[in-house]
Design a protein around this motif. Structure first.
Motif, PDB file in Angstrom:
ATOM      1  N   GLU A 167     138.915  66.760  53.323  1.00  0.00           N
ATOM      2  CA  GLU A 167     139.576  65.762  52.474  1.00  0.00           C
ATOM      3  C   GLU A 167     138.599  64.684  52.011  1.00  0.00           C
ATOM      4  N   GLN A 168     137.877  64.118  52.981  1.00  0.00           N
ATOM      5  CA  GLN A 168     136.967  63.019  52.651  1.00  0.00           C
ATOM      6  C   GLN A 168     135.823  62.938  53.645  1.00  0.00           C
ATOM      7  N   ILE A 169     134.602  62.789  53.119  1.00  0.00           N
ATOM      8  CA  ILE A 169     133.409  62.627  53.950  1.00  0.00           C
ATOM      9  C   ILE A 169     133.122  61.127  54.071  1.00  0.00           C
ATOM     10  N   PRO A 170     132.856  60.624  55.286  1.00  0.00           N
ATOM     11  CA  PRO A 170     132.436  59.220  55.412  1.00  0.00           C
ATOM     12  C   PRO A 170     131.076  59.049  54.721  1.00  0.00           C
ATOM     13  N   VAL A 171     130.954  58.041  53.867  1.00  0.00           N
ATOM     14  CA  VAL A 171     129.755  57.892  53.045  1.00  0.00           C
ATOM     15  C   VAL A 171     128.919  56.690  53.485  1.00  0.00           C
ATOM     16  N   SER A 172     127.590  56.898  53.488  1.00  0.00           N
ATOM     17  CA  SER A 172     126.643  55.804  53.721  1.00  0.00           C
ATOM     18  C   SER A 172     126.009  55.438  52.377  1.00  0.00           C
ATOM     19  N   PRO A 173     125.483  54.213  52.251  1.00  0.00           N
ATOM     20  CA  PRO A 173     124.952  53.764  50.953  1.00  0.00           C
ATOM     21  C   PRO A 173     123.848  54.660  50.383  1.00  0.00           C
ATOM     22  N   TRP A 174     123.039  55.291  51.254  1.00  0.00           N
ATOM     23  CA  TRP A 174     121.915  56.111  50.778  1.00  0.00           C
ATOM     24  C   TRP A 174     122.331  57.550  50.445  1.00  0.00           C
ATOM     25  N   ASP A 175     123.555  57.939  50.770  1.00  0.00           N
ATOM     26  CA  ASP A 175     123.988  59.324  50.537  1.00  0.00           C
ATOM     27  C   ASP A 175     124.047  59.639  49.045  1.00  0.00           C
ATOM     28  N   ARG A 176     123.566  60.822  48.697  1.00  0.00           N
ATOM     29  CA  ARG A 176     123.637  61.261  47.310  1.00  0.00           C
ATOM     30  C   ARG A 176     124.647  62.398  47.211  1.00  0.00           C
ATOM     31  N   THR A 177     125.452  62.369  46.167  1.00  0.00           N
ATOM     32  CA  THR A 177     126.436  63.442  46.005  1.00  0.00           C
ATOM     33  C   THR A 177     125.767  64.672  45.398  1.00  0.00           C
ATOM     34  N   VAL A 178     126.360  65.831  45.646  1.00  0.00           N
ATOM     35  CA  VAL A 178     125.894  67.054  44.995  1.00  0.00           C
ATOM     36  C   VAL A 178     126.630  67.197  43.667  1.00  0.00           C
ATOM     37  N   ASP A 179     126.047  67.994  42.769  1.00  0.00           N
ATOM     38  CA  ASP A 179     126.635  68.162  41.427  1.00  0.00           C
ATOM     39  C   ASP A 179     127.680  69.267  41.395  1.00  0.00           C
ATOM     40  N   LEU A 180     127.385  70.348  42.117  1.00  0.00           N
ATOM     41  CA  LEU A 180     128.279  71.503  42.143  1.00  0.00           C
ATOM     42  C   LEU A 180     128.431  71.990  43.571  1.00  0.00           C
ATOM     43  N   ILE A 181     129.606  72.490  43.883  1.00  0.00           N
ATOM     44  CA  ILE A 181     129.847  73.099  45.196  1.00  0.00           C
ATOM     45  C   ILE A 181     130.388  74.500  44.940  1.00  0.00           C
ATOM     46  N   ILE A 182     129.765  75.480  45.590  1.00  0.00           N
ATOM     47  CA  ILE A 182     130.239  76.866  45.453  1.00  0.00           C
ATOM     48  C   ILE A 182     130.751  77.335  46.804  1.00  0.00           C
ATOM     49  N   THR A 183     132.011  77.776  46.830  1.00  0.00           N
ATOM     50  CA  THR A 183     132.562  78.404  48.036  1.00  0.00           C
ATOM     51  C   THR A 183     132.862  79.861  47.679  1.00  0.00           C
ATOM     52  N   GLU A 184     133.338  80.604  48.667  1.00  0.00           N
ATOM     53  CA  GLU A 184     133.692  82.006  48.380  1.00  0.00           C
ATOM     54  C   GLU A 184     134.878  82.095  47.422  1.00  0.00           C
ATOM     55  N   LYS A 185     135.609  80.990  47.241  1.00  0.00           N
ATOM     56  CA  LYS A 185     136.819  81.024  46.405  1.00  0.00           C
ATOM     57  C   LYS A 185     136.667  80.360  45.045  1.00  0.00           C
ATOM     58  N   ARG A 186     135.742  79.386  44.928  1.00  0.00           N
ATOM     59  CA  ARG A 186     135.704  78.595  43.689  1.00  0.00           C
ATOM     60  C   ARG A 186     134.366  77.895  43.478  1.00  0.00           C
ATOM     61  N   VAL A 187     134.216  77.384  42.252  1.00  0.00           N
ATOM     62  CA  VAL A 187     133.087  76.510  41.914  1.00  0.00           C
ATOM     63  C   VAL A 187     133.683  75.147  41.574  1.00  0.00           C
ATOM     64  N   ILE A 188     133.236  74.118  42.265  1.00  0.00           N
ATOM     65  CA  ILE A 188     133.746  72.766  42.036  1.00  0.00           C
ATOM     66  C   ILE A 188     132.659  71.972  41.315  1.00  0.00           C
ATOM     67  N   ASP A 189     132.985  71.485  40.130  1.00  0.00           N
ATOM     68  CA  ASP A 189     132.041  70.657  39.386  1.00  0.00           C
ATOM     69  C   ASP A 189     132.329  69.200  39.738  1.00  0.00           C
ATOM     70  N   CYS A 190     131.507  68.615  40.568  1.00  0.00           N
ATOM     71  CA  CYS A 190     131.728  67.254  41.057  1.00  0.00           C
ATOM     72  C   CYS A 190     131.356  66.211  40.007  1.00  0.00           C
ATOM     73  N   ARG A 191     130.655  66.633  38.970  1.00  0.00           N
ATOM     74  CA  ARG A 191     130.264  65.701  37.914  1.00  0.00           C
ATOM     75  C   ARG A 191     131.466  65.348  37.051  1.00  0.00           C
ATOM     76  N   LYS A 192     132.412  66.293  36.953  1.00  0.00           N
ATOM     77  CA  LYS A 192     133.589  66.071  36.109  1.00  0.00           C
ATOM     78  C   LYS A 192     134.850  65.856  36.935  1.00  0.00           C
ATOM     79  N   GLY A 193     134.749  66.169  38.210  1.00  0.00           N
ATOM     80  CA  GLY A 193     135.925  66.070  39.064  1.00  0.00           C
ATOM     81  C   GLY A 193     136.943  67.165  38.775  1.00  0.00           C
ATOM     82  N   GLN A 194     136.457  68.277  38.215  1.00  0.00           N
ATOM     83  CA  GLN A 194     137.376  69.388  37.906  1.00  0.00           C
ATOM     84  C   GLN A 194     137.009  70.603  38.749  1.00  0.00           C
ATOM     85  N   ASN A 195     138.021  71.448  39.022  1.00  0.00           N
ATOM     86  CA  ASN A 195     137.748  72.707  39.745  1.00  0.00           C
ATOM     87  C   ASN A 195     137.543  73.810  38.739  1.00  0.00           C
TER      88      ASN A 195
END
Length: 195
Positions: A167-195
């Motif tokens: 649901e949610q990762i605890p974030v530190s100020p230096w953490d950088r987000t990834v742009d895309l996440i690929i699982t066995e089921k889907r590709v999540i584009d984190c830049r647009k917030g769309q699945n």
């Protein structure tokens, strides 16, 4: 951060329950999605993490990438300095050997250092991710430091199992987000917030 430690432990326990068949099947599905990404196809120099334990199997992806005429980079960990040496790989079997924590890394005589600015695409490891692209690593900070030196246009692409999505990762100020996440089921584009 206690919250991160607990989450890390919980997710890794779930990963341990995966069978070898799950790991291979999920990894193949993830690889297929990765190879079809326009960002991957456009990149000339790809950095992979070398998988260990029940992580998504990146070592099986490297031969295909090499066969496509792309350069492949794999990190070697310098534990004392908490940094990574980026090294070009020509052959998985010949160039890599188990290193720190049994993670495959370039053999000392096969070290071919590459400047971080040459990398076009990074396949990112992690213990857990959320749909906003926040990442929970293993706690060493190696990738956090490495991300700071990358060109800003380089896509960070996480490959992970659906069970590692939280649901949610605890974030530190230096953490950088990834742009895309690929699982066995889907590709999540984190830049647009769309699945």
């Amino acid at each position: 951060m206690e919250e991160k430690k607990t989450l890390r432990k919980d997710v890794l326990c779930q990963c341990d329950l995966l069978t070898e068949e799950d790991v291979i099947s999920f990894s193949n599905s993830i690889a297929e999605k990765l190879f079809s990404l326009p960002e991957y196809q456009a990149a000339k120099t790809i950095m992979y993490y070398a998988n260990f334990n029940k992580e998504v199997v990146t070592l099986d992806m490297i031969p295909k990438t090499l066969a496509e005429g792309k350069r492949v980079i794999v990190p070697k960990t310098v534990h004392k300095e908490r940094r990574m040496i980026l090294s070009e790989v020509f052959d998985v079997e010949d160039d890599l050997t188990p290193g720190l924590w049994n993670i495959p890394e370039p053999k000392p005589d096969k070290l071919r250092p590459v400047d971080v600015k040459e990398i076009d695409f990074v396949v990112v490891p992690g213990v857990a991710f959320d749909e906003q692209g926040n990442r929970l690593g293993y706690g060493g900070g190696y990738y956090d430091r490495f991300f700071q030196d990358l060109r800003p246009d380089v896509p960070l692409v996480a490959v992970t199992y659906e069970l590692q999505m939280v649901e949610q990762i605890p974030v530190s100020p230096w953490d950088r987000t990834v742009d895309l996440i690929i699982t066995e089921k889907r590709v999540i584009d984190c830049r647009k917030g769309q699945n």
